[in-house]
Design a protein around this motif. Structure first.
Motif, short mmCIF file in Angstrom:
data_model
loop_
_atom_site.label_atom_id
_atom_site.label_comp_id
_atom_site.label_asym_id
_atom_site.label_seq_id
_atom_site.Cartn_x
_atom_site.Cartn_y
_atom_site.Cartn_z
N GLN A 220 0.81 -1.22 0.00
CA GLN A 220 0.00 0.00 0.00
C GLN A 220 0.84 1.27 0.00
O GLN A 220 0.50 2.24 -0.70
CB GLN A 220 -0.95 0.00 1.21
CG GLN A 220 -1.85 1.23 1.26
CD GLN A 220 -2.83 1.17 2.42
OE1 GLN A 220 -3.09 0.11 2.99
NE2 GLN A 220 -3.36 2.34 2.80
N PRO A 221 1.96 1.33 0.76
CA PRO A 221 2.77 2.56 0.74
C PRO A 221 3.25 2.95 -0.65
O PRO A 221 3.30 4.13 -0.99
CB PRO A 221 3.93 2.23 1.68
CG PRO A 221 3.37 1.21 2.62
CD PRO A 221 2.46 0.38 1.79
N GLY A 222 3.59 1.94 -1.47
CA GLY A 222 4.01 2.24 -2.83
C GLY A 222 2.88 2.85 -3.64
O GLY A 222 3.07 3.82 -4.39
N GLY A 223 1.68 2.29 -3.49
CA GLY A 223 0.53 2.83 -4.19
C GLY A 223 0.20 4.24 -3.76
O GLY A 223 -0.23 5.07 -4.57
N GLU A 224 0.42 4.53 -2.48
CA GLU A 224 0.15 5.88 -1.98
C GLU A 224 1.10 6.90 -2.60
O GLU A 224 0.72 8.05 -2.84
CB GLU A 224 0.26 5.90 -0.45
CG GLU A 224 -0.89 5.18 0.23
CD GLU A 224 -0.70 5.03 1.73
OE1 GLU A 224 -1.71 4.93 2.45
OE2 GLU A 224 0.47 4.99 2.18
N LEU A 225 2.32 6.48 -2.89
CA LEU A 225 3.24 7.40 -3.57
C LEU A 225 2.72 7.78 -4.95
O LEU A 225 2.79 8.94 -5.35
CB LEU A 225 4.63 6.77 -3.70
CG LEU A 225 5.51 6.67 -2.47
CD1 LEU A 225 6.93 6.28 -2.89
CD2 LEU A 225 5.55 7.97 -1.69
N VAL A 226 2.21 6.79 -5.68
CA VAL A 226 1.67 7.06 -7.01
C VAL A 226 0.53 8.07 -6.92
O VAL A 226 0.38 8.95 -7.77
CB VAL A 226 1.20 5.76 -7.70
CG1 VAL A 226 0.55 6.07 -9.05
CG2 VAL A 226 2.37 4.82 -7.90
N SER A 227 -0.28 7.96 -5.87
CA SER A 227 -1.41 8.87 -5.71
C SER A 227 -0.96 10.31 -5.46
O SER A 227 -1.75 11.24 -5.65
CB SER A 227 -2.31 8.41 -4.56
OG SER A 227 -1.71 8.66 -3.29
N MET A 228 0.29 10.49 -5.03
CA MET A 228 0.80 11.84 -4.75
C MET A 228 1.42 12.50 -5.98
O MET A 228 1.73 13.69 -5.96
CB MET A 228 1.84 11.79 -3.63
CG MET A 228 1.41 11.07 -2.35
SD MET A 228 -0.01 11.85 -1.54
CE MET A 228 0.74 13.36 -0.93
N LEU A 229 1.63 11.74 -7.04
CA LEU A 229 2.29 12.28 -8.23
C LEU A 229 1.40 13.27 -8.96
O LEU A 229 0.18 13.13 -9.01
CB LEU A 229 2.66 11.14 -9.19
CG LEU A 229 3.82 10.24 -8.79
CD1 LEU A 229 3.91 9.05 -9.74
CD2 LEU A 229 5.13 11.01 -8.77
N GLY A 230 2.05 14.24 -9.59
CA GLY A 230 1.35 15.14 -10.48
C GLY A 230 1.18 14.51 -11.86
O GLY A 230 1.59 13.36 -12.09
N LYS A 231 0.61 15.24 -12.78
CA LYS A 231 0.37 14.72 -14.12
C LYS A 231 1.70 14.38 -14.80
O LYS A 231 2.66 15.13 -14.71
CB LYS A 231 -0.40 15.74 -14.95
CG LYS A 231 -1.09 15.12 -16.17
CD LYS A 231 -2.14 16.04 -16.74
CE LYS A 231 -2.92 15.35 -17.85
NZ LYS A 231 -3.99 16.21 -18.39
#
Length: 326
Positions: A220-231
């Motif tokens: 889950q922590p890895g997925g949360e990083l993706v959610s923080m990315l900009g376009k």
């Protein structure tokens, strides 16, 4: 000579042992190095378990990075001399009194860098620089990383600012954050145990976007990083400390046109141009010599104590890289 050798893959503290082995002779384009200090990296331990991308032939000697002095030169080696102090990374068998390295892999090291730093100077800090270039992060942009108190994370937090790149350093606890602070890493540290950690990240970034992410945890922590990315943001996946598969929300990929790319520093070091490798190595040496890059040591163990040095007890409680002294 004494070597830390294993005859089967398995738990490092169980399968490693010290044995007497013939002292190797260098081939034409190789040098023999007398080991001063050698580091214990996570990838060394994973290799011994038989879980790394490359599996050595057995029996094998552990270790992949060291500082030492040239003891013998192959017949075609030029530009180096016996007694010269050098560092080597990406080789096999450095947990030994002597080891062999191809001449193209050895790097002279200035006296301004002590042995404890030199023994761990290349692999993890080089990974941090390679990640910046792999993700194509430019000055002024933002990069977010988890496990920021790990060797790569700490190096990233120290080296990225020298390129005018902003980092957000995620750690799980206040204790882990203190490890960063002790190294002088005081800006943009976020503890993910806090319920509002994502809001803290947004407040730090403001109106800017996060261009790159580095995930060493997976799950889950890895997925949360993706959610923080900009376009058009890109995340590099380089580890799975959680032991769980990377959990991704497709919406974060689709609507932000984000990418997730696998990163393997060992492979990149083999394919990078000679000029780029020299450029990055010079950058590391400069930052180590001027005090910008700090590499803590968790302890120095005699080669005869290799089983203790690689044990879960020592590795899980370390505050820096564990080093082996033959």
């Amino acid at each position: 000579m004494r070597t830390a050798t294993y005859n089967e893959f398995g738990k490092p503290s169980d399968v490693l042992g010290v044995s007497d082995s013939p002292t190797p002779d260098p081939k034409d384009n190789e040098v023999r190095i007398k080991t001063v200090l050698s580091s214990i990296h996570n990838h060394d331990l994973v290799t011994i378990k038989g879980e790394y991308g490359n599996k050595p032939e057995l029996p094998a000697t552990g270790g992949s990075e060291a500082v030492g002095t040239i003891d013998a030169l192959g017949s075609e080696v030029t530009g180096f001399e016996k007694g010269q102090r050098v560092v080597v990374s990406g080789v096999q068998g450095t947990w030994a009194e002597y080891f062999i390295a191809p001449v193209q892999s050895i790097i002279p090291i200035p006296d301004a860098i002590d042995d404890e730093m030199a023994a761990q100077l290349i692999a993890m800090p080089m990974s941090a620089l390679l990640l910046i270039e792999f993700l194509n992060i430019k000055p002024g942009q933002w990069i977010i990383q988890n496990a920021a108190n790990g060797a790569v994370g700490e190096s990233m937090a120290m080296l990225a600012p020298t390129r005018k790149i902003n980092t957000i350093n995620l750690v799980r606890s206040k204790k882990s954050e203190q490890e960063l602070i002790d190294l002088g890493i005081t800006d943009n540290n976020v503890v993910t145990d806090n319920d509002d950690w994502k809001e803290q990240v947004k407040n730090i970034v403001g109106d800017a976007q996060i261009s790159g992410a580095v995930d060493a945890v997976g799950g889950q922590p890895g997925g949360e990083l993706v959610s923080m990315l900009g376009k058009h943001g890109v995340m590099a996946s380089l580890g799975a400390m959680s032991g769980k598969p990377l959990m991704l929300n497709p919406s974060n990929l689709i609507f932000n046109l984000a990418q997730v790319k696998g990163f393997w520093a060992s492979d990149m070091m083999q394919t990078i141009s000679k000029d780029d490798m020299q450029r990055l190595t010079g950058e590391l040496i400069e930052n180590a010599a001027n005090g910008t890059l700090k590499l803590p040591t968790g302890g120095v163990y005699d080669l005869n104590d290799i089983q203790k040095a690689v044990s879960d007890e020592v590795q899980s409680d370390k505050k820096g890289k564990i080093l082996i002294k033959p």
